[in-house]
Design a protein around this motif. Structure first.
Motif, mmCIF file in Angstrom:
data_model
loop_
_atom_site.group_PDB
_atom_site.id
_atom_site.type_symbol
_atom_site.label_atom_id
_atom_site.label_comp_id
_atom_site.label_asym_id
_atom_site.label_seq_id
_atom_site.Cartn_x
_atom_site.Cartn_y
_atom_site.Cartn_z
ATOM 1 N N ASN A 291 0.833 -1.216 0.000
ATOM 2 C CA ASN A 291 0.000 0.000 0.000
ATOM 3 C C ASN A 291 0.860 1.255 0.000
ATOM 4 O O ASN A 291 0.570 2.216 -0.703
ATOM 5 C CB ASN A 291 -0.904 0.023 1.242
ATOM 6 C CG ASN A 291 -2.113 -0.882 1.077
ATOM 7 O OD1 ASN A 291 -2.410 -1.307 -0.009
ATOM 8 N ND2 ASN A 291 -2.791 -1.167 2.177
ATOM 9 N N GLN A 340 -12.471 1.060 0.479
ATOM 10 C CA GLN A 340 -11.450 1.741 -0.305
ATOM 11 C C GLN A 340 -11.771 3.223 -0.253
ATOM 12 O O GLN A 340 -12.914 3.618 -0.507
ATOM 13 C CB GLN A 340 -11.453 1.229 -1.746
ATOM 14 C CG GLN A 340 -11.049 -0.252 -1.789
ATOM 15 C CD GLN A 340 -10.889 -0.785 -3.199
ATOM 16 O OE1 GLN A 340 -11.704 -0.504 -4.054
ATOM 17 N NE2 GLN A 340 -9.844 -1.551 -3.423
ATOM 18 N N THR A 352 -8.146 -4.878 -3.338
ATOM 19 C CA THR A 352 -9.299 -5.702 -2.962
ATOM 20 C C THR A 352 -10.108 -5.052 -1.844
ATOM 21 O O THR A 352 -11.249 -5.420 -1.614
ATOM 22 C CB THR A 352 -8.838 -7.079 -2.449
ATOM 23 O OG1 THR A 352 -8.043 -6.871 -1.285
ATOM 24 C CG2 THR A 352 -8.066 -7.836 -3.497
ATOM 25 N N LEU A 356 -6.155 -4.389 4.591
ATOM 26 C CA LEU A 356 -6.005 -3.798 5.934
ATOM 27 C C LEU A 356 -6.866 -4.531 6.959
ATOM 28 O O LEU A 356 -6.481 -4.649 8.129
ATOM 29 C CB LEU A 356 -6.359 -2.305 5.906
ATOM 30 C CG LEU A 356 -5.324 -1.397 5.238
ATOM 31 C CD1 LEU A 356 -5.782 0.054 5.272
ATOM 32 C CD2 LEU A 356 -3.952 -1.525 5.905
HETATM 33 P P1 ADP Z 1 -6.565 -2.358 -1.117
HETATM 34 O O1 ADP Z 1 -6.432 -3.732 -1.630
HETATM 35 O O2 ADP Z 1 -7.616 -1.538 -1.797
HETATM 36 O O3 ADP Z 1 -5.260 -1.660 -0.997
HETATM 37 P P2 ADP Z 1 -6.534 -2.242 1.746
HETATM 38 O O4 ADP Z 1 -7.462 -2.806 2.746
HETATM 39 O O5 ADP Z 1 -5.101 -2.640 1.814
HETATM 40 O O6 ADP Z 1 -7.147 -2.583 0.348
HETATM 41 O O7 ADP Z 1 -6.626 -0.676 1.827
HETATM 42 C C1 ADP Z 1 -7.898 -0.065 1.874
HETATM 43 C C2 ADP Z 1 -7.837 1.340 1.339
HETATM 44 O O8 ADP Z 1 -7.105 2.168 2.238
HETATM 45 C C3 ADP Z 1 -7.128 1.470 0.025
HETATM 46 O O9 ADP Z 1 -7.963 1.187 -1.066
HETATM 47 C C4 ADP Z 1 -6.685 2.938 0.032
HETATM 48 O O10 ADP Z 1 -7.781 3.751 -0.345
HETATM 49 C C5 ADP Z 1 -6.414 3.177 1.515
HETATM 50 N N1 ADP Z 1 -4.976 3.060 1.850
HETATM 51 C C6 ADP Z 1 -4.344 1.991 2.371
HETATM 52 N N2 ADP Z 1 -3.031 2.243 2.547
HETATM 53 C C7 ADP Z 1 -2.824 3.504 2.140
HETATM 54 C C8 ADP Z 1 -1.677 4.359 2.076
HETATM 55 N N3 ADP Z 1 -0.459 3.960 2.496
HETATM 56 N N4 ADP Z 1 -1.860 5.614 1.599
HETATM 57 C C9 ADP Z 1 -3.058 6.045 1.200
HETATM 58 N N5 ADP Z 1 -4.188 5.288 1.217
HETATM 59 C C10 ADP Z 1 -4.076 4.031 1.685
#
Ligand code: ADP
Length: 396
Positions: A291, A340, A352, A356
């Motif tokens: 991420n 997201q 996905t 997180l």
């Molecule tokens: P994804 O597979 O969409 O990355 P995550 O659960 O890992 O799913 O993250 C959820 C959402 O949190 C991401 O779609 C993004 O919008 C936001 N996000 C996660 N990490 C970051 C980051 N380091 N900087 C900015 N936004 C982030």
């Protein structure tokens, strides 16, 4: 407000001059009846007890029908509560422990009601108990609500477990055909079944990318449901944190190059070793670092800092990026499933929305916590802790 209320009831209660602050017998009686509680008074020396009318009402008997001896009272108590009752009573009589207990007693109708009874004793100079008296409050209604709530909670928990089990089974079953789709589309893409036209190449590439994305999702769903069903067992090992990071970061080389993001780390010598499940730790780092690179700006940086918490026996890991950041109002939802922040942006990166949520559960499974600090347009820092309860001193 209070003054006007007093004014309102003043004519009903008489003027202040009529108040008598010394309670005589009549007043005591009024207080006791007013409490709506059963009252008991047990003369231990004489072996006789007095119950007020309300107590007889509670058991549904007339005064003439029931003699409140210790044996008779014991007989009224639900058989499953008797031992506890005797234990509490003995503890009070012998060691002057606080006497208060919830019991089920039998009403004349045969039904049991819950009472909350408490009392105090009067002792002679040697500490022998002469008398004991107290109250009994009918708490049946409250108890029934508590029991119903408990049952509802247990049913909901079971339903949740079944749902997680179902999801785990479905996810597992989905993986086999999906792997076949990925395998065959990759073979087609690589020209193993003959040359493809440009259009065919484009279409089959889309099939391969989408099915890989679907597989990621299924794998994460499988993880989530397994964790929720309590089926993930950690295989904890002593891990040399730097070796682990070097190994993990190698897998990000392509992504770092594509996104032109520089990754670095610093590790406090205090936390050379940790005890954790290496496969799950890899998953945690993979999600957070991916991420941090994915949502970074070109020529951005990502820095991992590992150190020991000042006030607790824990390892802290900060993963700081110089990316798009997350606005404050979005942060509370960030660790929820399928969340997201900006769908259009995230979709560009084939996310996905589960990473997180899985990461949070894995950190918590290790006994740690995770949170994020972020400023929109400036970058984010994801921070997680791991308890160092079983940490091994630095030695090779
Ligand atoms: P994804 O597979 O969409 O990355 P995550 O659960 O890992 O799913 O993250 C959820 C959402 O949190 C991401 O779609 C993004 O919008 C936001 N996000 C996660 N990490 C970051 C980051 N380091 N900087 C900015 N936004 C982030």
């Amino acid at each position: 407000m209070v003054k006007s209320m007093v004014k309102q009831i003043q004519p009903l209660i008489g003027g202040p001059s009529r108040h008598n602050f010394f309670l005589n017998e009549e007043h005591y009686k009024l207080v006791l009846e007013g409490s709506q509680d059963g009252i008991w008074d047990w003369d231990i020396v004489q072996g006789v007890s007095y119950w007020n009318d309300r107590f007889y009402e509670l058991i549904g008997c007339a005064r003439s029908e029931f003699l409140p001896t210790t044996d008779n009272f014991l007989n009224l108590i639900h058989p499953d509560d008797r031992e506890r009752f005797l234990h509490h009573l003995t503890a009070h009589l012998k060691y002057n422990k606080k006497y208060e207990i919830e019991l089920r007693i039998r009403h004349a109708s045969g039904k049991y009601l819950y009472i909350y009874t408490r009392g105090k004793s009067l002792r002679d100079k040697e500490g022998n108990v002469l008398r004991m008296a107290g109250t009994a409050t009918d708490i049946t209604e409250r108890k029934q609500i508590e029991l119903e709530l408990e049952q509802a909670r247990a049913t909901a928990e079971l339903a949740n477990k079944k749902k997680s089990q179902f999801l785990a089974n479905v996810s597992h079953e989905l993986r086999t055909p999906l792997n076949a789709v990925i395998g065959y589309s990759e073979m087609l893409e690589n020209g193993m079944a003959g040359e493809l036209t440009e259009k065919q190449q484009k279409y089959i590439h889309n099939v391969a990318v989408s099915s890989r994305h679907l597989l990621d999702m299924v794998n994460e769903l499988l993880d989530l449901s397994k964790i929720e069903a309590g089926k993930v067992q950690l295989h904890v090992e002593k891990i040399h944190i730097q070796t682990l990071l070097d190994e993990y970061l190698m897998t990000f080389e392509k992504l770092m190059k594509d996104k032109q993001v520089t990754v670095s780390y610093t590790i406090d010598p205090d936390v050379d070793y940790i005890e954790a499940d290496p496969i799950r730790m890899r998953q945690i780092f993979l999600n957070l670092v991916t991420n941090g690179i994915k949502f970074n700006r070109p020529d951005g940086t990502l820095h991992i800092r590992i150190f020991k918490a000042a006030d607790q026996d824990a390892m802290v890991c900060e993963i700081e990026d110089t990316g798009i950041g997350i606005s404050e109002d979005k942060i509370p939802e960030l660790f929820s499933e399928f969340y997201q922040v900006d769908n259009s942006y995230a979709r560009q990166y084939e996310g996905t929305g589960l990473g997180l949520a899985v990461t949070k559960r894995l950190v918590e499974l290790h006994g740690g916590t995770i949170w994020v600090k972020s400023r929109l347009g400036e970058g984010s820092t994801f921070i997680f802790t791991l308890p160092l309860l079983h940490s091994v001193p630095c030695s090779d």
